[in-house]
Every structure is written in C-alpha cells, then in structure tokens.
Design a protein around this motif. Sequence first.
Motif, PDB file in Angstrom:
ATOM      1  N   ASN A  42       0.920  -1.162  -0.030  1.00  0.00           N
ATOM      2  CA  ASN A  42      -0.177   0.074   0.138  1.00  0.00           C
ATOM      3  C   ASN A  42       1.141   1.260   0.062  1.00  0.00           C
ATOM      4  O   ASN A  42       2.092   1.212  -0.463  1.00  0.00           O
ATOM      5  CB  ASN A  42      -1.082  -0.002   1.191  1.00  0.00           C
ATOM      6  CG  ASN A  42      -0.440   0.057   2.726  1.00  0.00           C
ATOM      7  OD1 ASN A  42       1.008   0.269   2.620  1.00  0.00           O
ATOM      8  ND2 ASN A  42      -1.182  -0.236   3.672  1.00  0.00           N
ATOM      9  N   TRP A  43       0.413   2.140   0.424  1.00  0.00           N
ATOM     10  CA  TRP A  43       1.148   3.513   0.677  1.00  0.00           C
ATOM     11  C   TRP A  43       1.114   4.217   1.832  1.00  0.00           C
ATOM     12  O   TRP A  43      -0.006   4.004   2.709  1.00  0.00           O
ATOM     13  CB  TRP A  43       1.112   4.461  -0.558  1.00  0.00           C
ATOM     14  CG  TRP A  43      -0.076   5.162  -0.755  1.00  0.00           C
ATOM     15  CD1 TRP A  43      -1.033   5.794   0.183  1.00  0.00           C
ATOM     16  CD2 TRP A  43      -0.666   5.642  -2.260  1.00  0.00           C
ATOM     17  NE1 TRP A  43      -2.161   6.236  -0.411  1.00  0.00           N
ATOM     18  CE2 TRP A  43      -1.745   6.290  -1.864  1.00  0.00           C
ATOM     19  CE3 TRP A  43      -0.156   5.302  -3.353  1.00  0.00           C
ATOM     20  CZ2 TRP A  43      -2.784   6.624  -2.882  1.00  0.00           C
ATOM     21  CZ3 TRP A  43      -0.989   5.871  -4.393  1.00  0.00           C
ATOM     22  CH2 TRP A  43      -2.174   6.850  -4.097  1.00  0.00           C
ATOM     23  N   ASP A  44       1.994   4.923   2.442  1.00  0.00           N
ATOM     24  CA  ASP A  44       1.858   5.777   3.634  1.00  0.00           C
ATOM     25  C   ASP A  44       1.627   7.161   3.355  1.00  0.00           C
ATOM     26  O   ASP A  44       2.464   8.041   3.649  1.00  0.00           O
ATOM     27  CB  ASP A  44       3.107   5.328   4.477  1.00  0.00           C
ATOM     28  CG  ASP A  44       3.206   5.806   6.031  1.00  0.00           C
ATOM     29  OD1 ASP A  44       1.827   6.068   6.313  1.00  0.00           O
ATOM     30  OD2 ASP A  44       4.215   6.171   6.697  1.00  0.00           O
ATOM     31  N   SER A  60      -1.948   3.391   6.643  1.00  0.00           N
ATOM     32  CA  SER A  60      -1.106   2.206   5.916  1.00  0.00           C
ATOM     33  C   SER A  60      -0.604   1.209   6.846  1.00  0.00           C
ATOM     34  O   SER A  60      -0.926  -0.239   6.623  1.00  0.00           O
ATOM     35  CB  SER A  60       0.246   2.829   5.645  1.00  0.00           C
ATOM     36  OG  SER A  60       1.179   1.715   5.116  1.00  0.00           O
ATOM     37  N   ALA A  78       4.759  -1.350   2.535  1.00  0.00           N
ATOM     38  CA  ALA A  78       4.219  -0.094   2.170  1.00  0.00           C
ATOM     39  C   ALA A  78       5.349   0.571   0.937  1.00  0.00           C
ATOM     40  O   ALA A  78       6.564   0.240   1.168  1.00  0.00           O
ATOM     41  CB  ALA A  78       4.347   0.830   3.391  1.00  0.00           C
TER      42      ALA A  78
END
Length: 267
Positions: A42-44, A60, A78
Amino acid sequence: MTDAPNRPVRLGVQIAPQHASYEKIRETAAELEELGADILFNWDHFYPLSGEPDGLHFESWTMLAALAEQTSRVELGALVNCNSYRNANLQADMARTIDHISAKGTGTGRFIFGTGSGWFERDYDEYGYEFGTVGQRLDALAANLPIIEERWGKLNPPPTRHIPVLIGGGGEKKTLRIVAQHADIWHSFSDPETLQRKLGILAEHGEAVGRDVSQIEISTELRGRTPDEADALHALGTTLFTIGLSGPDYDLAPVRDWLSWRDSKNA
C-alpha cells in the motif's frame, strides 16, 4: 549487479488505499494473492494522491497488520513508509510485530520494510508534522535507519527473519548513498537509460561505504511501460516490478498481463 540474473522476477502490486471501501481493499488483496502476485504494497499517506483530494482513504500500517493476518503467502509492505511520521524505535517495533503476524503457520514472516523520506506536504500540514526541506528529511532517514536496525536486535522476541529493507527514491547524492548502506531492495521509477546511469552511481556509493551493491535487489515501477521496456529494465538487473492500482474498482486486468510476462521470464 552480477547476482541479479539469479533472482526470479517478481511482481508487486500496490493497492492504493484511496477511493474504495475497506471491504473492497480486503477483497482485492485476496484476489491478488489467489492470482499469484508476489508482494502486496500500500502507501503511507493520509489523503488521496489522485482524484478527489478528500476522497475515501485509509492508514497504512494498521492496514498492513490486517493484511498480514488475512494472507498466507504474499509478502507485504508499504511502498513506501514515511520516515517522518513515526519515531524510529516505534517503526522498528511495528515492523517486527507485523513480521510475526505474517508468520502464522510457517514461522517466517513476510513483511518488507519499505521506507522513504516523505514528500507529500499536505500529510505534514494536516497531521502536524514539520515538513522541512528535502535535505532535512533525507538526513532524518539516514539517521533513523541505524536506530531501526539496532532496535530489531534488541526486541524480544526478535523478528522471525532479516526484515528486508526497501528504500524508495532516486536522489544521486543522498538517497543512493543511503541505499548503498542499508537497502536490500532499491525502488525507483527509472527508465532503462536512467537506471543504467544510476546503477553506476549506486556502485560508486557502494565502494565508498564498503558494500557490494549486487546484494541489492533492483525494483522499478511498471506504470506506462511496455513489455519491451520491461525487458530492457530486466536486462539491466531489475527483478522486482511493481504496478499500482487505485480504487474504487482496482482493475486487475493489467496485473494478469504482467503476471504472464513474469512467468515467461521465470520459465
């Protein structure tokens, strides 16, 4: 990057945690694991990076812990964690905990510690972090990585394995030096010509810090790439390729195509 041809080609899929319900994200993660993706990212961030700026969005690390429990085969992390948002020792402890959550049934964790210096100013402003300068954020990342690595050696229980460190970014003076010192995986958005040049710079940093950079897996984004471009990146030593998907629908058709390409490379 002499060891790179010995590594299998892997495909990581970034499920952007934006514009979708968590139920849809959970469902998409399950589908991607079933399809055979190697890594779920995913991303932060705290807000969408595209589309409606105040659209649906989720955090995240709590999501990664849930995905670690939900899945059984894929690695996860992440792409990338923002070093600015959490104390270095806390980051290490969170990573170790997700490593253990993901080790269910096997004893070996699947967590990848993807990290970077941060860049999305709205996150900082809205959540009360000091944005500073690019140089200050990179210096903080350089200072925090040894703390994180040291904390992993102190935790009880320790991580189940050496947690791979993925560092994202392409800055030639600071970022690539940090990569040479700490990364197991280096992620960039380079085209073949740029990648070839930056690999030379990475090797120079490796010599300066006393590290054989062939130990570092090369990772590159597939967005907008053709199979011919991916072939060229692979020829330069790239073995981890990533593709990003955004809500609300998470179209998996491109993933299926790139999984076929991956399999052809590993045949």
